[in-house]
Design an enzyme around this catalytic site. Structure first.
Site, PDB file in Angstrom:
ATOM      1  N   HIS A 148      24.867  29.300  63.833  1.00  0.00           N
ATOM      2  CA  HIS A 148      25.892  27.832  62.409  1.00  0.00           C
ATOM      3  C   HIS A 148      25.587  27.037  63.407  1.00  0.00           C
ATOM      4  O   HIS A 148      25.331  26.284  64.297  1.00  0.00           O
ATOM      5  CB  HIS A 148      27.053  28.788  63.659  1.00  0.00           C
ATOM      6  CG  HIS A 148      28.279  28.190  63.238  1.00  0.00           C
ATOM      7  ND1 HIS A 148      28.985  27.073  63.215  1.00  0.00           N
ATOM      8  CD2 HIS A 148      29.053  29.069  62.228  1.00  0.00           C
ATOM      9  CE1 HIS A 148      30.118  26.523  62.470  1.00  0.00           C
ATOM     10  NE2 HIS A 148      30.205  28.222  61.974  1.00  0.00           N
TER      11      HIS A 148
ATOM     12  N   GLU B  57      27.221  27.432  54.342  1.00  0.00           N
ATOM     13  CA  GLU B  57      28.137  27.327  54.907  1.00  0.00           C
ATOM     14  C   GLU B  57      27.220  24.962  54.553  1.00  0.00           C
ATOM     15  O   GLU B  57      26.642  25.123  55.294  1.00  0.00           O
ATOM     16  CB  GLU B  57      28.071  27.831  56.232  1.00  0.00           C
ATOM     17  CG  GLU B  57      29.306  28.359  56.588  1.00  0.00           C
ATOM     18  CD  GLU B  57      29.963  28.706  57.767  1.00  0.00           C
ATOM     19  OE1 GLU B  57      30.843  29.121  57.149  1.00  0.00           O
ATOM     20  OE2 GLU B  57      29.135  28.496  58.715  1.00  0.00           O
TER      21      GLU B  57
HETATM   22  O1  LIG Z   1      32.841  30.256  60.570  1.00  0.00           O
HETATM   23  C1  LIG Z   1      33.370  29.960  59.900  1.00  0.00           C
HETATM   24  C2  LIG Z   1      32.326  29.027  58.886  1.00  0.00           C
HETATM   25  O2  LIG Z   1      32.431  27.818  60.137  1.00  0.00           O
HETATM   26  C3  LIG Z   1      34.029  27.836  58.357  1.00  0.00           C
HETATM   27  O3  LIG Z   1      35.119  27.553  59.139  1.00  0.00           O
HETATM   28  P1  LIG Z   1      36.613  27.340  58.380  1.00  0.00           P
HETATM   29  O4  LIG Z   1      36.651  28.121  57.049  1.00  0.00           O
HETATM   30  O5  LIG Z   1      37.416  26.930  59.458  1.00  0.00           O
HETATM   31  O6  LIG Z   1      36.000  25.964  57.501  1.00  0.00           O
END
Ligand SMILES: O=C[C@H](O)COP(=O)(O)O
Length: 238
Positions: free
Chosen positions: A88, A157
């Site tokens: 992550h 992401e």
């Molecule tokens: O683990 C989840 C992701 O990092 C996305 O987070 P978010 O949807 O709060 O931006």
């Protein structure tokens, strides 16, 4: 670390309750919840009679030994964990996790019969080609470390879209993911490779991405069970 233990329990209860009204949703969409390590075993128990998988937010790359404070992937598998999230953006930025670490963790997940969920993404907003180049090394490292026939989930992401008000633009995401799918290390795999989008994802997004993405990876905008459920309905109907 957004939820207390009590909130996690309540969240999972509410979600299971919502899904009990339309269990057919889970025939069409694979759903997972990735709680913190402390509540993981109780979440596994809460989800026991459902098709929802439980995952861990991280795991160490060795199965056992003198690694005080680390979490064993072997033990996670033993207690019913089915997915290991790794790499992550926060693990990379705050804890210095490298592509090599992510690769070793992915191998450990696969070795223990779990699905590696590998977070990838470029740090700065810019052009599609630059984003794909940054993701390439992240993906190649992991694919070289896991057997070709195992399932892998890539959570694309863009770092700049995590914790933002809105997700990255749909066209941009679809183009980056299209190019990631064409990477040699992805093309030559025999196992399933699914690519999800994460980063301020929530209701209303999947409709715009459905041509190019296999699903969503929700953070904050999935913290309300009703919003999670709504998003799930949208994915099932797409
Ligand atoms: O683990 C989840 C992701 O990092 C996305 O987070 P978010 O949807 O709060 O931006």
């Amino acid at each position: 670390m957004y939820f207390s233990a009590a909130r996690t329990r309540q969240y999972v209860d509410e979600l299971v309750q919502l899904l009990s009204k339309s269990p057919e949703l889970l025939d069409d969409v694979d759903v997972f919840i990735i709680p913190d390590h402390i509540t993981l075993t109780s979440v596994v128990a809460q989800l026991k009679r459902t098709k929802i998988l439980t995952g861990a937010q991280d795991a160490f790359y060795e199965d056992s030994g003198a690694y005080t404070g680390e979490v064993s992937p072997q033990v996670l598998a033993e207690v019913g964990c089915r997915i290991i999230e790794l790499g992550h953006a926060e693990r990379r930025r705050i804890f210095g996790e490298t592509d090599e670490d992510a690769a070793k963790k992915a191998a450990a997940a696969a070795r223990n019969g779990m699905i590696p969920l590998v977070c990838i993404g470029e740090r700065t907003q810019g052009q599609v080609t630059i984003a794909v180049e940054e993701c390439r090394s992240q993906v190649e490292a992991v694919m070289a470390a896991v057997p070709d026939d195992t399932e892998v989930i890539l959570a694309y992401e863009p770092v700049w879209a995590i914790g933002a008000k809105e997700p990255a633009g749909a066209e941009y995401v679809v183009n980056v993911v299209r190019d990631i799918r064409t990477l040699d290390c992805v093309q030559r795999r025999k196992g399933i490779t699914r690519i999800l989008y994460g980063g301020s994802a929530g209701p209303g997004l999947f409709e715009k991405l459905k041509g190019g993405l296999d699903g969503l990876f929700l953070g904050r905008f999935g913290h309300d069970p009703a919003q999670f459920y709504k998003t799930l309905q949208e994915i099932a109907s797409a």
